[in-house]
Design a protein around this motif. Structure first.
Motif, short mmCIF file in Angstrom:
data_model
loop_
_atom_site.label_atom_id
_atom_site.label_comp_id
_atom_site.label_asym_id
_atom_site.label_seq_id
_atom_site.Cartn_x
_atom_site.Cartn_y
_atom_site.Cartn_z
N GLU A 42 38.93 34.32 36.18
CA GLU A 42 37.72 34.51 36.99
C GLU A 42 37.39 33.20 37.68
O GLU A 42 37.28 32.16 37.04
CB GLU A 42 36.55 34.98 36.11
CG GLU A 42 36.77 36.36 35.50
CD GLU A 42 35.63 36.78 34.58
OE1 GLU A 42 34.66 35.99 34.46
OE2 GLU A 42 35.71 37.86 33.99
N GLU A 102 45.74 26.87 31.26
CA GLU A 102 44.34 26.83 30.83
C GLU A 102 43.63 25.59 31.38
O GLU A 102 42.49 25.67 31.84
CB GLU A 102 44.25 26.84 29.30
CG GLU A 102 44.51 28.20 28.68
CD GLU A 102 44.39 28.17 27.18
OE1 GLU A 102 43.61 28.98 26.64
OE2 GLU A 102 45.06 27.33 26.55
N TYR A 110 32.14 36.56 42.12
CA TYR A 110 33.38 36.00 41.60
C TYR A 110 34.55 36.94 41.86
O TYR A 110 34.36 38.13 42.11
CB TYR A 110 33.23 35.76 40.08
CG TYR A 110 32.03 34.90 39.79
CD1 TYR A 110 32.11 33.53 39.89
CD2 TYR A 110 30.80 35.48 39.49
CE1 TYR A 110 31.00 32.74 39.69
CE2 TYR A 110 29.69 34.71 39.28
CZ TYR A 110 29.78 33.33 39.39
OH TYR A 110 28.67 32.57 39.21
N ARG A 159 40.52 25.55 34.07
CA ARG A 159 39.27 24.86 33.74
C ARG A 159 38.91 23.82 34.81
O ARG A 159 37.74 23.71 35.20
CB ARG A 159 39.40 24.17 32.38
CG ARG A 159 38.12 23.52 31.87
CD ARG A 159 38.38 22.68 30.65
NE ARG A 159 39.25 21.55 30.93
CZ ARG A 159 38.83 20.43 31.53
NH1 ARG A 159 37.56 20.30 31.90
NH2 ARG A 159 39.67 19.45 31.76
N GLU A 205 38.09 38.31 40.13
CA GLU A 205 38.84 38.41 38.88
C GLU A 205 40.27 38.83 39.18
O GLU A 205 40.52 39.75 39.97
CB GLU A 205 38.20 39.43 37.93
CG GLU A 205 38.92 39.52 36.59
CD GLU A 205 38.28 40.47 35.62
OE1 GLU A 205 38.45 40.28 34.40
OE2 GLU A 205 37.62 41.44 36.08
N LYS A 219 40.66 34.48 30.04
CA LYS A 219 40.43 35.29 28.85
C LYS A 219 41.72 36.02 28.47
O LYS A 219 42.48 36.44 29.34
CB LYS A 219 39.32 36.32 29.10
CG LYS A 219 37.97 35.72 29.46
CD LYS A 219 36.97 36.83 29.78
CE LYS A 219 35.62 36.26 30.21
NZ LYS A 219 34.67 37.33 30.59
N ARG A 267 37.09 25.26 37.90
CA ARG A 267 35.85 26.01 37.66
C ARG A 267 36.09 27.47 37.30
O ARG A 267 35.26 28.33 37.55
CB ARG A 267 34.93 25.91 38.88
CG ARG A 267 34.53 24.50 39.26
CD ARG A 267 33.82 24.46 40.59
NE ARG A 267 32.66 25.32 40.61
CZ ARG A 267 32.04 25.73 41.72
NH1 ARG A 267 32.50 25.33 42.90
NH2 ARG A 267 30.98 26.50 41.66
N GLY A 268 37.24 27.75 36.72
CA GLY A 268 37.55 29.12 36.35
C GLY A 268 37.42 29.37 34.86
O GLY A 268 37.25 28.44 34.07
N VAL A 269 37.50 30.63 34.50
CA VAL A 269 37.47 31.06 33.10
C VAL A 269 38.69 31.95 32.86
O VAL A 269 39.01 32.81 33.67
CB VAL A 269 36.18 31.82 32.78
CG1 VAL A 269 36.25 32.44 31.39
CG2 VAL A 269 34.97 30.90 32.87
N GLU A 285 30.49 30.98 27.92
CA GLU A 285 31.65 30.30 28.51
C GLU A 285 31.62 30.30 30.03
O GLU A 285 32.40 29.61 30.68
CB GLU A 285 32.95 30.95 28.01
CG GLU A 285 33.21 32.37 28.53
CD GLU A 285 32.64 33.43 27.59
OE1 GLU A 285 33.09 34.58 27.67
OE2 GLU A 285 31.74 33.09 26.80
N GLN A 286 30.70 31.10 30.64
CA GLN A 286 30.60 31.15 32.08
C GLN A 286 29.25 30.61 32.57
O GLN A 286 28.83 30.90 33.69
CB GLN A 286 30.78 32.59 32.58
CG GLN A 286 32.22 33.09 32.46
CD GLN A 286 32.34 34.53 32.91
OE1 GLN A 286 31.58 35.39 32.50
NE2 GLN A 286 33.30 34.79 33.76
#
Length: 226
Positions: free
Chosen positions: A211, A185, A145, A189, A147, A196, A192-194, A135-136
């Motif tokens: 992140e 979400e 990065y 996206r 967080e 969780k 360019r982030g993730v 996913e990254q």
């Protein structure tokens, strides 16, 4: 100051015995004041361009601002607040306004999911991603990065991702809180982030991790810009 001089010049114009000379001097002084004003504004603009201020700790500053804006909600539920923010945190690729929206929305989501006398906190850190998971993959190997972790406690499972059937990706609950999370979400996206989600119902502990890649260029700003 130049404006005050111009007003004084205008008031003193009527005191000249030679009216024409008074008008001439008034026009000359007014024009000199106008040119001086243009020069000063030009110099100020020049110095702002050649000597901008480098941005630092933007993520932490935005977290503090969001907590301040939602202070009334936190007090109403008597939330126990915890913060562990890494000093000199690097700048991220996500602009201020989207990140502010994300942080504010997540905080409101967490508070709405909590009962009274629960705990909520923010943690920030920077790290180097050695082997990115699937996913990254867009982050690449060896990149740096930031967080951001929002954690909170609660006696019930929150709406949205904490209530999904992870195998199918379906939602078990559909409500306004769920909609907030889906908007966040999408915003993460797009930048360019993730994002969780982690939860432990038995311990009544939940966390949301964001992140974002670190901005490789130095970021500057003009303090006079709104």
């Amino acid at each position: 100051m130049l404006e005050s001089i111009q007003k004084l010049t205008h008031l003193s114009q009527s005191r000249w015995s030679d009216k024409e000379l008074g008008k001439f001097l008034h026009r000359m002084i007014t024009e000199d004041i106008r040119k001086s004003g243009l020069l000063l504004n030009g110099l100020l603009g020049y110095f702002r361009v050649i000597a901008p201020i480098q941005r630092t700790d933007t993520v932490n500053i935005l977290i503090e601002e969001v907590l301040e804006k939602n202070q009334a909600q936190l007090k109403e539920k008597e939330v126990k607040l915890f913060k562990k923010l890494e000093k000199d945190l690097p700048e991220t690729v996500i602009p201020d306004k989207p990140l502010g929206f994300i942080l504010s929305s997540l905080l409101q989501y967490a508070v709405a999911s909590m009962s009274s006398h629960e705990t909520l906190g923010f943690l920030t850190r920077s790290f180097v991603l050695q082997e990115p998971p699937p996913e990254q993959a867009l982050f690449g190997k060896g990149g740096r990065y930031v967080e951001i972790i929002l954690f909170f406690t609660g006696r019930k499972k929150p709406a949205g991702p904490f209530g999904r059937e992870m195998e199918s990706g379906a939602f078990q609950r559909e409500d306004s809180l769920d909609l907030i999370i889906r908007m966040v979400e999408e915003m993460v996206r797009r930048n360019r982030g993730v994002m969780k989600f982690r939860g432990d119902e038995k311990e009544a502990k939940f966390s949301i991790s964001l992140e974002f890649p670190v901005e490789r260029r130095k970021v500057f700003y003009d303090p006079n810009d709104n």
